[in-house]
Design a protein around this motif. Structure first.
Motif, PDB file in Angstrom:
ATOM      1  N   PHE A   1       0.832  -1.213   0.000  1.00 36.45           N
ATOM      2  CA  PHE A   1       0.000   0.000   0.000  1.00 36.45           C
ATOM      3  C   PHE A   1       0.863   1.258   0.000  1.00 36.45           C
ATOM      4  N   THR A   2       1.925   1.247   0.760  1.00 34.85           N
ATOM      5  CA  THR A   2       2.833   2.391   0.826  1.00 34.85           C
ATOM      6  C   THR A   2       3.483   2.660  -0.522  1.00 34.85           C
ATOM      7  N   SER A   3       3.731   1.600  -1.272  1.00 35.27           N
ATOM      8  CA  SER A   3       4.435   1.744  -2.548  1.00 35.27           C
ATOM      9  C   SER A   3       3.660   2.569  -3.568  1.00 35.27           C
ATOM     10  N   GLN A   4       2.364   2.622  -3.441  1.00 38.52           N
ATOM     11  CA  GLN A   4       1.578   3.375  -4.407  1.00 38.52           C
ATOM     12  C   GLN A   4       1.851   4.874  -4.303  1.00 38.52           C
ATOM     13  N   ILE A   5       2.022   5.354  -3.098  1.00 40.50           N
ATOM     14  CA  ILE A   5       2.337   6.771  -2.895  1.00 40.50           C
ATOM     15  C   ILE A   5       3.793   7.042  -3.268  1.00 40.50           C
ATOM     16  N   ILE A   6       4.672   6.186  -2.793  1.00 40.29           N
ATOM     17  CA  ILE A   6       6.103   6.343  -3.085  1.00 40.29           C
ATOM     18  C   ILE A   6       6.355   6.198  -4.583  1.00 40.29           C
ATOM     19  N   GLY A   7       5.683   5.230  -5.214  1.00 42.86           N
ATOM     20  CA  GLY A   7       5.893   4.968  -6.638  1.00 42.86           C
ATOM     21  C   GLY A   7       5.538   6.140  -7.521  1.00 42.86           C
ATOM     22  N   ALA A   8       4.436   6.796  -7.236  1.00 38.25           N
ATOM     23  CA  ALA A   8       4.025   7.934  -8.053  1.00 38.25           C
ATOM     24  C   ALA A   8       5.064   9.048  -8.011  1.00 38.25           C
ATOM     25  N   ASN A   9       5.562   9.328  -6.838  1.00 37.10           N
ATOM     26  CA  ASN A   9       6.576  10.372  -6.707  1.00 37.10           C
ATOM     27  C   ASN A   9       7.912   9.947  -7.298  1.00 37.10           C
ATOM     28  N   ALA A  10       8.284   8.689  -7.084  1.00 41.70           N
ATOM     29  CA  ALA A  10       9.589   8.204  -7.556  1.00 41.70           C
ATOM     30  C   ALA A  10       9.656   8.157  -9.077  1.00 41.70           C
ATOM     31  N   VAL A  11       8.593   7.715  -9.727  1.00 38.41           N
ATOM     32  CA  VAL A  11       8.598   7.636 -11.191  1.00 38.41           C
ATOM     33  C   VAL A  11       8.712   9.029 -11.792  1.00 38.41           C
ATOM     34  N   ASN A  12       8.011   9.991 -11.225  1.00 36.93           N
ATOM     35  CA  ASN A  12       8.100  11.365 -11.732  1.00 36.93           C
ATOM     36  C   ASN A  12       9.498  11.950 -11.542  1.00 36.93           C
ATOM     37  N   LYS A  13      10.146  11.590 -10.445  1.00 40.09           N
ATOM     38  CA  LYS A  13      11.449  12.167 -10.138  1.00 40.09           C
ATOM     39  C   LYS A  13      12.606  11.420 -10.811  1.00 40.09           C
ATOM     40  N   TYR A  14      12.568  10.077 -10.809  1.00 42.46           N
ATOM     41  CA  TYR A  14      13.711   9.282 -11.281  1.00 42.46           C
ATOM     42  C   TYR A  14      13.486   8.550 -12.599  1.00 42.46           C
ATOM     43  N   GLY A  15      12.249   8.420 -13.023  1.00 43.16           N
ATOM     44  CA  GLY A  15      11.955   7.699 -14.256  1.00 43.16           C
ATOM     45  C   GLY A  15      11.613   6.240 -13.991  1.00 43.16           C
ATOM     46  N   GLY A  16      10.861   5.669 -14.898  1.00 43.14           N
ATOM     47  CA  GLY A  16      10.372   4.309 -14.738  1.00 43.14           C
ATOM     48  C   GLY A  16      11.459   3.253 -14.721  1.00 43.14           C
ATOM     49  N   ARG A  17      12.470   3.405 -15.552  1.00 41.97           N
ATOM     50  CA  ARG A  17      13.530   2.392 -15.627  1.00 41.97           C
ATOM     51  C   ARG A  17      14.266   2.251 -14.303  1.00 41.97           C
ATOM     52  N   ARG A  18      14.651   3.352 -13.710  1.00 44.63           N
ATOM     53  CA  ARG A  18      15.379   3.305 -12.440  1.00 44.63           C
ATOM     54  C   ARG A  18      14.508   2.760 -11.314  1.00 44.63           C
ATOM     55  N   VAL A  19      13.261   3.188 -11.278  1.00 45.40           N
ATOM     56  CA  VAL A  19      12.360   2.721 -10.226  1.00 45.40           C
ATOM     57  C   VAL A  19      12.108   1.221 -10.373  1.00 45.40           C
ATOM     58  N   LEU A  20      11.935   0.749 -11.608  1.00 48.55           N
ATOM     59  CA  LEU A  20      11.726  -0.681 -11.823  1.00 48.55           C
ATOM     60  C   LEU A  20      12.962  -1.479 -11.420  1.00 48.55           C
ATOM     61  N   CYS A  21      14.136  -1.008 -11.764  1.00 49.31           N
ATOM     62  CA  CYS A  21      15.376  -1.701 -11.358  1.00 49.31           C
ATOM     63  C   CYS A  21      15.493  -1.741  -9.837  1.00 49.31           C
ATOM     64  N   PHE A  22      15.172  -0.634  -9.184  1.00 46.07           N
ATOM     65  CA  PHE A  22      15.207  -0.585  -7.723  1.00 46.07           C
ATOM     66  C   PHE A  22      14.175  -1.537  -7.125  1.00 46.07           C
ATOM     67  N   ALA A  23      12.991  -1.594  -7.730  1.00 42.83           N
ATOM     68  CA  ALA A  23      11.939  -2.487  -7.243  1.00 42.83           C
ATOM     69  C   ALA A  23      12.358  -3.947  -7.347  1.00 42.83           C
ATOM     70  N   VAL A  24      12.926  -4.318  -8.484  1.00 40.48           N
ATOM     71  CA  VAL A  24      13.395  -5.700  -8.664  1.00 40.48           C
ATOM     72  C   VAL A  24      14.494  -6.014  -7.647  1.00 40.48           C
ATOM     73  N   LEU A  25      15.391  -5.066  -7.410  1.00 41.26           N
ATOM     74  CA  LEU A  25      16.447  -5.259  -6.411  1.00 41.26           C
ATOM     75  C   LEU A  25      15.843  -5.454  -5.023  1.00 41.26           C
ATOM     76  N   LEU A  26      14.869  -4.609  -4.651  1.00 35.75           N
ATOM     77  CA  LEU A  26      14.235  -4.728  -3.335  1.00 35.75           C
ATOM     78  C   LEU A  26      13.578  -6.082  -3.139  1.00 35.75           C
ATOM     79  N   TRP A  27      12.742  -6.490  -4.105  1.00 34.18           N
ATOM     80  CA  TRP A  27      12.019  -7.729  -3.876  1.00 34.18           C
ATOM     81  C   TRP A  27      12.924  -8.945  -4.021  1.00 34.18           C
ATOM     82  N   SER A  28      13.979  -8.843  -4.810  1.00 32.75           N
ATOM     83  CA  SER A  28      14.926  -9.957  -4.912  1.00 32.75           C
ATOM     84  C   SER A  28      15.711 -10.126  -3.615  1.00 32.75           C
TER      85      SER A  28
END
Length: 124
Positions: free
Chosen positions: A62-89
């Motif tokens: 649930f927290t990721s929805q708020i963080i994700g919206a801000n992070a994608v706007n600031k860092y871009g989708g590619r970086r956020v997706l790479c960070f997400a894969v790193l976190l869950w891995s």
């Protein structure tokens, strides 16, 4: 015929990698509800702690929805997706190592939810 990764175009690679990430994301989400049965026998968890372990994922998700919206706007989708894969891995790898220590396991499950939520946010 030999598989040639270079023969794929950029968009095809992105679609393929997102599909693989989505598959791993879905598999990770299903693993703990299946694994908690034998883990409960081994670690003698009560129903109370089983609930905390399983619901901790939702806190991060649930927290990721708020963080994700801000992070994608600031860092871009590619970086956020790479960070997400790193976190869950990392949280998936760490889970068996911290299973005996409930606070660490619950924190790991929150991080898993955060990573998977960010990944879903970016891929959708």
């Amino acid at each position: 015929m030999k598989f040639q990764w270079r023969s794929f175009g950029y968009k095809s690679k992105v679609v393929l990698l997102c599909s693989v990430a989505n598959f791993v994301n879905a598999a990770d989400r299903v693993l703990m509800p299946l694994a908690i049965v034998p883990m409960t026998r081994e670690f003698k968890w009560s129903l109370y702690w089983q609930g905390w372990i399983l619901s901790a994922f939702a806190f991060g998700y649930f927290t990721s929805q708020i963080i994700g919206a801000n992070a994608v706007n600031k860092y871009g989708g590619r970086r956020v997706l790479c960070f997400a894969v790193l976190l869950w891995s990392l949280s998936t790898i760490i889970t068996p190592l911290v299973a005996a220590y409930l606070p660490a396991l619950i924190c790991t499950r929150v991080v898993l939810g955060l990573g998977e939520g960010l990944g879903k946010f970016v891929m959708n």
